[in-house]
Motif scaffolding. Structure first.
Motif, mmCIF file in Angstrom:
data_model
loop_
_atom_site.group_PDB
_atom_site.id
_atom_site.type_symbol
_atom_site.label_atom_id
_atom_site.label_comp_id
_atom_site.label_asym_id
_atom_site.label_seq_id
_atom_site.Cartn_x
_atom_site.Cartn_y
_atom_site.Cartn_z
ATOM 1 N N LYS A 174 0.811 -1.261 -0.270
ATOM 2 C CA LYS A 174 0.117 0.240 -0.014
ATOM 3 C C LYS A 174 1.547 1.396 0.014
ATOM 4 O O LYS A 174 0.427 2.435 -0.630
ATOM 5 N N ALA A 175 2.346 1.284 0.596
ATOM 6 C CA ALA A 175 2.429 2.697 0.938
ATOM 7 C C ALA A 175 3.621 2.788 -0.655
ATOM 8 O O ALA A 175 3.597 3.908 -1.001
ATOM 9 N N ALA A 176 3.732 1.357 -0.866
ATOM 10 C CA ALA A 176 4.646 1.150 -2.918
ATOM 11 C C ALA A 176 3.093 1.913 -3.866
ATOM 12 O O ALA A 176 3.720 2.992 -4.232
ATOM 13 N N ALA A 177 2.665 1.851 -3.612
ATOM 14 C CA ALA A 177 1.230 2.396 -3.996
ATOM 15 C C ALA A 177 1.300 4.153 -4.125
ATOM 16 O O ALA A 177 1.098 4.914 -4.591
ATOM 17 N N ASP A 178 0.653 4.952 -3.025
ATOM 18 C CA ASP A 178 0.878 5.488 -2.358
ATOM 19 C C ASP A 178 2.357 6.505 -2.774
ATOM 20 O O ASP A 178 1.762 6.954 -3.801
ATOM 21 N N ASP A 179 2.704 6.105 -2.953
ATOM 22 C CA ASP A 179 4.710 6.829 -3.624
ATOM 23 C C ASP A 179 4.482 7.115 -4.781
ATOM 24 O O ASP A 179 4.567 8.332 -5.545
ATOM 25 N N PHE A 180 3.566 5.804 -5.392
ATOM 26 C CA PHE A 180 3.674 5.794 -7.225
ATOM 27 C C PHE A 180 2.524 7.143 -7.332
ATOM 28 O O PHE A 180 3.069 7.747 -7.936
ATOM 29 N N GLU A 181 1.278 6.935 -6.756
ATOM 30 C CA GLU A 181 0.550 7.658 -7.248
ATOM 31 C C GLU A 181 1.335 9.307 -7.244
ATOM 32 O O GLU A 181 0.767 10.478 -7.837
ATOM 33 N N THR A 182 2.164 9.434 -6.013
ATOM 34 C CA THR A 182 2.069 10.719 -5.225
ATOM 35 C C THR A 182 3.442 11.477 -6.059
ATOM 36 O O THR A 182 3.257 12.636 -6.709
ATOM 37 N N GLY A 183 3.863 10.121 -6.754
ATOM 38 C CA GLY A 183 5.756 10.707 -7.280
ATOM 39 C C GLY A 183 4.768 11.333 -8.525
ATOM 40 O O GLY A 183 5.511 12.010 -9.445
ATOM 41 N N PHE A 184 4.059 10.486 -9.390
ATOM 42 C CA PHE A 184 3.218 10.598 -10.864
ATOM 43 C C PHE A 184 2.411 11.363 -10.868
ATOM 44 O O PHE A 184 2.959 12.720 -11.182
ATOM 45 N N LYS A 185 2.213 12.189 -9.916
ATOM 46 C CA LYS A 185 1.072 13.357 -9.975
ATOM 47 C C LYS A 185 2.545 14.971 -9.512
ATOM 48 O O LYS A 185 2.637 15.945 -10.201
ATOM 49 N N ILE A 186 3.589 13.946 -9.242
ATOM 50 C CA ILE A 186 4.476 15.431 -8.689
ATOM 51 C C ILE A 186 4.886 15.092 -10.281
ATOM 52 O O ILE A 186 5.494 16.657 -11.263
ATOM 53 N N LEU A 187 5.310 14.767 -11.058
ATOM 54 C CA LEU A 187 6.036 14.566 -12.038
ATOM 55 C C LEU A 187 5.009 15.234 -13.367
ATOM 56 O O LEU A 187 5.375 15.818 -14.145
ATOM 57 N N CYS A 188 3.953 15.328 -12.984
ATOM 58 C CA CYS A 188 3.133 16.210 -13.588
ATOM 59 C C CYS A 188 2.109 17.100 -13.345
ATOM 60 O O CYS A 188 2.391 18.128 -14.425
ATOM 61 N N GLU A 189 2.115 17.381 -12.380
ATOM 62 C CA GLU A 189 1.323 18.725 -11.912
ATOM 63 C C GLU A 189 2.891 19.388 -11.053
ATOM 64 O O GLU A 189 2.599 21.070 -10.718
#
Length: 236
Positions: free
Chosen positions: A58-73
């Motif tokens: 779950k932590a890896a999934a959360d970190d992935f989504e957060t990281g991808f959002k940072i890259l996009c926004e």
């Protein structure tokens, strides 16, 4: 923050986040397979909602989504502005038959589905997990690697542009300093000629002679300082 305000530290952080996305995607794929296998082993091995490895997933999934959002926004709170990279946009919107956004959306959706299934005490079919693992190691990693490559290429291009601009600015400063040197040398020659004239005037030229000495001293100081600046520019 404008594009021009990006510095090496900002680029390094963004590239690091993009690179970490690759690691997180592989961790998600690995843990999904391992946890699903444990769930099928029998009642004694059934997962609990507080299971350490499930928490890791779950932590890896959360970190992935957060990281991808940072890259996009971007993320203003972290001091990471959005970098408008045309190549990244092309990758996400569709390039070489792979639409990046669709790949990432599928990865996130599949991951959340796996987590929800495991938390409910159920398992996913083996074929589904095999397909997901293959998808992570091929399409997902391919998109993430392209994003890393695009950011690195932008960083190199931005660095080259800054270096060119810096070279132009140094050349302009050097030219200005050389102009000052020429003016200083002319002033020194004028002061020398004036001192000769003042000496010829005898006692009547004593005050003027003192003034020419001061002008020569100022001129010498300017020449020395300008030479120091040019030496510094040559080293830089």
């Amino acid at each position: 923050m404008a594009q021009a305000d990006f510095n090496e530290n900002t680029f390094a952080r963004l590239i690091n986040i993009a690179g970490r996305q690759r690691m997180l995607s592989q961790r998600v794929g690995f843990l999904s397979v391992v946890l699903n296998a444990r769930q099928t082993d029998g009642p004694s091995d059934r997962l609990t909602t507080s299971d350490h490895h499930l928490d890791m997933l779950k932590a890896a999934a959360d970190d992935f989504e957060t990281g991808f959002k940072i890259l996009c926004e971007g993320d203003k709170d972290l001091g990471l502005p959005h970098w408008d990279c045309a190549e990244v946009a092309a990758i996400l919107n569709g390039r070489d038959g792979i639409e990046g956004h669709a790949v990432i959306d599928r990865f996130v959706s599949e991951t959340r589905h796996t987590i929800a299934t495991l938390e409910a005490g159920k398992t996913r079919r083996q074929k589904e997990l095999e397909d997901f693992s293959t998808f992570v190691l091929t399409d997902t990693l391919a998109v993430l690697q392209k994003i890393v490559g695009a950011l690195e290429a932008d960083f190199q291009a931005a660095t080259a542009t800054r270096d060119e601009q810096r070279t132009l600015e140094i050349d302009r400063v050097r030219t200005a300093v050389e102009d000052i040197q020429r003016a200083s040398k002319i002033s020194r020659m004028i002061a020398l000629n004036a001192k000769i004239s003042a000496t010829r005037a005898g006692s009547h030229g004593s005050e003027f002679r003192a003034l020419t000495d001061e002008i020569k001293k100022i001129s010498d100081d300017i020449t020395q300082s300008s030479e120091d600046i040019i030496r510094f520019l040559n080293i830089a």
